[in-house]
Write an enzyme that holds these catalytic residues in place. Structure first.
Site, PDB file in Angstrom:
ATOM      1  N   ASP A 232       0.790  -1.223   0.000  1.00 47.82           N
ATOM      2  CA  ASP A 232       0.000   0.000   0.000  1.00 47.82           C
ATOM      3  C   ASP A 232       0.828   1.282   0.000  1.00 47.82           C
ATOM      4  OD1 ASP A 232       1.025  -0.091   2.530  1.00 47.82           O
ATOM      5  OD2 ASP A 232      -0.886   0.072   3.575  1.00 47.82           O
TER       6      ASP A 232
ATOM      7  N   TYR B  21      10.633   5.030   0.880  1.00 51.46           N
ATOM      8  CA  TYR B  21      11.596   4.089   1.450  1.00 51.46           C
ATOM      9  C   TYR B  21      12.993   4.242   0.862  1.00 51.46           C
ATOM     10  CZ  TYR B  21       8.233   1.450   4.215  1.00 51.46           C
ATOM     11  OH  TYR B  21       7.314   1.079   5.164  1.00 51.46           O
TER      12      TYR B  21
END
Length: 440
Positions: free
Chosen positions: A172, A264
């Protein structure tokens, strides 16, 4: 419209209640006849289940049946969909992973670097067994796997179940980022049409369109740089760690303005800065234990005690909505566009065919239908190839029980890039993960 039998595997998760709210929100588009919770942790599951019983009585009276069990056959027999969100070793092992990495001056994070390697090696065995159990009782069920680290898990499952075309790995994070894009652009997130490429937690948005075909990419970049970038999803909007992460995404865009980065990537592009920001006594795992986990547990206890969810702090989150809408598209052949993980097979021609890449796909009753990305530029190709080699070596090490391949993997990983540190952290992780990892 057929009503579905849905099983939630790993139903003790702190994300389960948000997912249940998403099922209620989407019940007209994804009607259910039965929901079943399955978990090996009976006590942890029971709290979520008893609160869900109250919630469904009040907000999903159309549901024929809700139950919870630790029995595999009762759970999986006759399933249409299985949502999988397991965490082998729980948050306690996540905290150990992060502390061990930080002790050696390396990024301590759940899915990146040594933490991702440790979590991945714990996840593979249980995920393989879980898929076997599901297939024993429901050969044709759709399995939507959220289990992290998704890149490592997806590679392992692709090797173990190469012909299973109803097993899909999804994450997600891209849609969570898109919620922030939508807020800046003053559009609905479901009206955005993204172009994206990469590996899980290691990718870039190349274009952001709307459904009318208007290109918002350059305007979006300018808005992020000029006005800032922050999380907007209700689950993470008020989380200080996530706020800092989105701020760092703005810096990544300034440093590399060609594409919009997945958040990330901060761990790989600025590893020293990430280490300096972390506190081994207050790891991200500790923050989750004392934050989201406590909040969810307290909310469930409140609902159970009061016998009503009317005044409970419950909300729909993107984790659940994304999973449910993906299931809708698969179940009813809607061919809606989602970013998911699939085998490359030429989607990105200058990456290996067997790479598990994260790209936009139309989700149909025949499975994901990916869009061709084309060749990617040298810088991004180089980063991805290094990360892909790390991920494949981790999976190799699991199946071959090879410590040498673990050392090779961490030496390649951009959060480490040091043989001595790779060896030292691996020894500590082997000791901490006894009983979870293969015998090296």
């Amino acid at each position: 419209m057929k009503k579905q039998r849905l099983v939630v595997a790993g139903s003790g998760s702190t994300y389960t209640m948000g997912m249940m709210m998403s099922l209620i929100e989407e019940k007209e588009r994804f009607p259910l006849k039965e929901v079943v919770f399955y978990d090996i942790d009976e006590k942890r599951q029971e709290r979520n289940a008893k609160a869900t019983e109250v919630l469904f009585e009040e907000r999903y009276p159309e549901l024929d049946s809700f139950s919870y069990t630790t029995d595999k056959q009762k759970a999986f027999e006759g399933a249409d969909f299985v949502f999988v969100q397991i965490r082998t070793g729980g948050l306690a092992m996540r905290e150990k992973d992060e502390q061990i990495a930080l002790k050696h001056g390396i990024v301590g994070q759940e899915t990146c670097g040594p933490g991702g390697m440790a979590y991945g090696l714990r996840s593979i065995k249980d995920m393989i067994q879980l898929v076997k159990d599901i297939r024993k009782y429901s050969p044709d069920a759709w399995i939507l796997n959220y289990t992290n680290p998704a890149a490592i898990v997806a590679d392992a499952l692709a090797r173990e179940f190469p012909s299973d075309d109803r097993l899909m790995n999804i994450c997600d994070m891209p849609i969570a980022i898109m919620i922030s894009y939508a807020k800046l652009l003053q559009l609905d997130v479901w009206d955005l049409v993204p172009e994206y490429f990469g590996l899980n937690h290691f990718g870039w948005f190349t274009k952001i369109y709307d459904k009318e075909g208007n290109d918002h990419t350059e305007r979006l970049k300018n808005l992020i740089i000029e006005t800032g970038f922050k999380p907007e999803d209700t689950e993470i909007a008020n989380d200080v760690s996530w706020q800092k992460t989105f701020e760092q995404a703005r810096q990544m865009l300034i440093d590399f303005p060609e594409f919009l980065p997945n958040t990330y990537l901060q761990y790989y592009l600025y590893p020293e800065q990430m280490v300096d920001k972390e506190d081994p006594a207050n790891t991200r795992a500790r923050q989750v234990i004392e934050g989201r986990q406590k909040r969810v547990h307290d909310t469930c206890d409140f609902i159970i005690k009061e016998g009503t969810a009317e005044n409970a702090d419950l909300h729909v989150d993107i984790h659940g909505v994304f999973m449910v809408r993906a299931a809708e598209s698969l179940a009813y052949n809607l061919a809606e566009r989602f970013i998911v993980i699939v085998k490359n097979n030429g989607i990105i021609p200058n990456l290996p065919a067997d790479a598990m890449v994260e790209v936009p796909c139309l989700l149909t009753s025949q499975g994901p239908q990916p869009f061709t990305v084309g060749e990617i530029p040298t810088f991004y190709k180089g980063l991805i190839e290094g990360q892909l080699a790390y991920e494949k070596l981790v999976v190799d090490s699991y199946f071959e029980k090879s410590k040498q391949k673990l050392i090779q993997a961490l030496t390649l990983n951009r959060t480490v890039v040091n043989v001595s540190k790779a060896k030292a952290v691996i020894e500590d992780l082997i000791a901490a993960n006894k009983g979870y990892w293969p015998e090296y």
